[in-house]
Design a protein around this motif. Structure first.
Motif, PDB file in Angstrom:
ATOM      1  N   ASP A  17      17.711  -3.669   2.173  1.00  0.00           N
ATOM      2  CA  ASP A  17      16.824  -4.477   1.336  1.00  0.00           C
ATOM      3  C   ASP A  17      16.200  -5.679   2.029  1.00  0.00           C
ATOM      4  N   ASN A  18      16.258  -5.728   3.356  1.00  0.00           N
ATOM      5  CA  ASN A  18      15.677  -6.836   4.103  1.00  0.00           C
ATOM      6  C   ASN A  18      14.148  -6.755   4.067  1.00  0.00           C
ATOM      7  N   LEU A  19      13.502  -7.788   3.550  1.00  0.00           N
ATOM      8  CA  LEU A  19      12.060  -7.800   3.350  1.00  0.00           C
ATOM      9  C   LEU A  19      11.282  -7.554   4.642  1.00  0.00           C
ATOM     10  N   ALA A  20      11.636  -8.210   5.714  1.00  0.00           N
ATOM     11  CA  ALA A  20      10.901  -8.067   6.972  1.00  0.00           C
ATOM     12  C   ALA A  20      10.963  -6.628   7.483  1.00  0.00           C
ATOM     13  N   VAL A  21      12.122  -6.027   7.410  1.00  0.00           N
ATOM     14  CA  VAL A  21      12.286  -4.637   7.851  1.00  0.00           C
ATOM     15  C   VAL A  21      11.462  -3.710   6.968  1.00  0.00           C
ATOM     16  N   LEU A  22      11.497  -3.945   5.665  1.00  0.00           N
ATOM     17  CA  LEU A  22      10.767  -3.089   4.739  1.00  0.00           C
ATOM     18  C   LEU A  22       9.257  -3.184   4.923  1.00  0.00           C
ATOM     19  N   VAL A  23       8.752  -4.375   5.182  1.00  0.00           N
ATOM     20  CA  VAL A  23       7.318  -4.537   5.435  1.00  0.00           C
ATOM     21  C   VAL A  23       6.926  -3.774   6.701  1.00  0.00           C
ATOM     22  N   LYS A  24       7.743  -3.871   7.726  1.00  0.00           N
ATOM     23  CA  LYS A  24       7.494  -3.160   8.984  1.00  0.00           C
ATOM     24  C   LYS A  24       7.489  -1.641   8.758  1.00  0.00           C
ATOM     25  N   GLU A  25       8.463  -1.149   8.007  1.00  0.00           N
ATOM     26  CA  GLU A  25       8.567   0.287   7.741  1.00  0.00           C
ATOM     27  C   GLU A  25       7.432   0.771   6.835  1.00  0.00           C
ATOM     28  N   ALA A  26       7.018  -0.040   5.881  1.00  0.00           N
ATOM     29  CA  ALA A  26       5.894   0.317   5.018  1.00  0.00           C
ATOM     30  C   ALA A  26       4.619   0.438   5.848  1.00  0.00           C
ATOM     31  N   ARG A  27       4.453  -0.452   6.792  1.00  0.00           N
ATOM     32  CA  ARG A  27       3.281  -0.403   7.684  1.00  0.00           C
ATOM     33  C   ARG A  27       3.280   0.905   8.471  1.00  0.00           C
ATOM     34  N   LYS A  28       4.444   1.317   8.954  1.00  0.00           N
ATOM     35  CA  LYS A  28       4.550   2.583   9.681  1.00  0.00           C
ATOM     36  C   LYS A  28       4.157   3.757   8.785  1.00  0.00           C
ATOM     37  N   LEU A  29       4.600   3.725   7.526  1.00  0.00           N
ATOM     38  CA  LEU A  29       4.244   4.782   6.581  1.00  0.00           C
ATOM     39  C   LEU A  29       2.731   4.883   6.403  1.00  0.00           C
ATOM     40  N   ARG A  30       2.094   3.739   6.244  1.00  0.00           N
ATOM     41  CA  ARG A  30       0.642   3.731   6.049  1.00  0.00           C
ATOM     42  C   ARG A  30      -0.077   4.269   7.274  1.00  0.00           C
ATOM     43  N   GLU A  31       0.440   3.996   8.446  1.00  0.00           N
ATOM     44  CA  GLU A  31      -0.197   4.470   9.683  1.00  0.00           C
ATOM     45  C   GLU A  31      -0.102   5.980   9.815  1.00  0.00           C
TER      46      GLU A  31
ATOM     47  N   GLY B  29       0.787  -1.228   0.000  1.00  0.00           N
ATOM     48  CA  GLY B  29       0.000   0.000   0.000  1.00  0.00           C
ATOM     49  C   GLY B  29       0.817   1.275   0.000  1.00  0.00           C
ATOM     50  N   ILE B  30       1.985   1.242  -0.635  1.00  0.00           N
ATOM     51  CA  ILE B  30       2.824   2.432  -0.740  1.00  0.00           C
ATOM     52  C   ILE B  30       3.196   2.639  -2.205  1.00  0.00           C
ATOM     53  N   THR B  31       3.728   3.808  -2.509  1.00  0.00           N
ATOM     54  CA  THR B  31       4.154   4.071  -3.881  1.00  0.00           C
ATOM     55  C   THR B  31       5.524   3.438  -4.126  1.00  0.00           C
ATOM     56  N   GLU B  32       5.850   3.301  -5.394  1.00  0.00           N
ATOM     57  CA  GLU B  32       7.172   2.763  -5.729  1.00  0.00           C
ATOM     58  C   GLU B  32       8.268   3.699  -5.243  1.00  0.00           C
ATOM     59  N   GLN B  33       8.023   4.994  -5.313  1.00  0.00           N
ATOM     60  CA  GLN B  33       9.015   5.952  -4.811  1.00  0.00           C
ATOM     61  C   GLN B  33       9.215   5.782  -3.307  1.00  0.00           C
ATOM     62  N   GLN B  34       8.138   5.595  -2.569  1.00  0.00           N
ATOM     63  CA  GLN B  34       8.252   5.359  -1.135  1.00  0.00           C
ATOM     64  C   GLN B  34       9.036   4.079  -0.875  1.00  0.00           C
ATOM     65  N   ALA B  35       8.791   3.047  -1.667  1.00  0.00           N
ATOM     66  CA  ALA B  35       9.525   1.783  -1.509  1.00  0.00           C
ATOM     67  C   ALA B  35      11.013   1.995  -1.753  1.00  0.00           C
TER      68      ALA B  35
END
Length: 68
Positions: free
Chosen positions: A52-66, A37-43
């Motif tokens: 590039d660790n997937l678990a960390v990125l998913v956690k950080e993406a969740r924070k962005l959405r919140e 649920g984020i933009t490619e630029q945000q990713a």
């Protein structure tokens, strides 16, 4: 593609780590962005900032959405 199954074999035979996201692979980046649920630029920014660790990125993406 499953969020936990980013490790795929490319046409030239290299095997990617399923726990890493590649900014070089536009399909992988687009899929990660859409699923989280984020933009490619945000990713790209998250990868630049957190690696590039997937678990960390998913956690950080969740924070962005919140924050939105």
């Amino acid at each position: 593609m499953n969020i936990l199954n980013f490790g795929t074999e490319s046409a030239d035979g290299d095997v990617r780590d399923p726990n890493r996201i590649s900014t070089v692979d536009p399909e992988q980046l687009a899929y990660f962005s859409a699923v989280n649920g984020i933009t490619e630029q945000q990713a790209r920014e998250l990868i630049r900032k957190h690696g590039d660790n997937l678990a960390v990125l998913v956690k950080e993406a969740r924070k962005l959405r919140e924050l939105e």
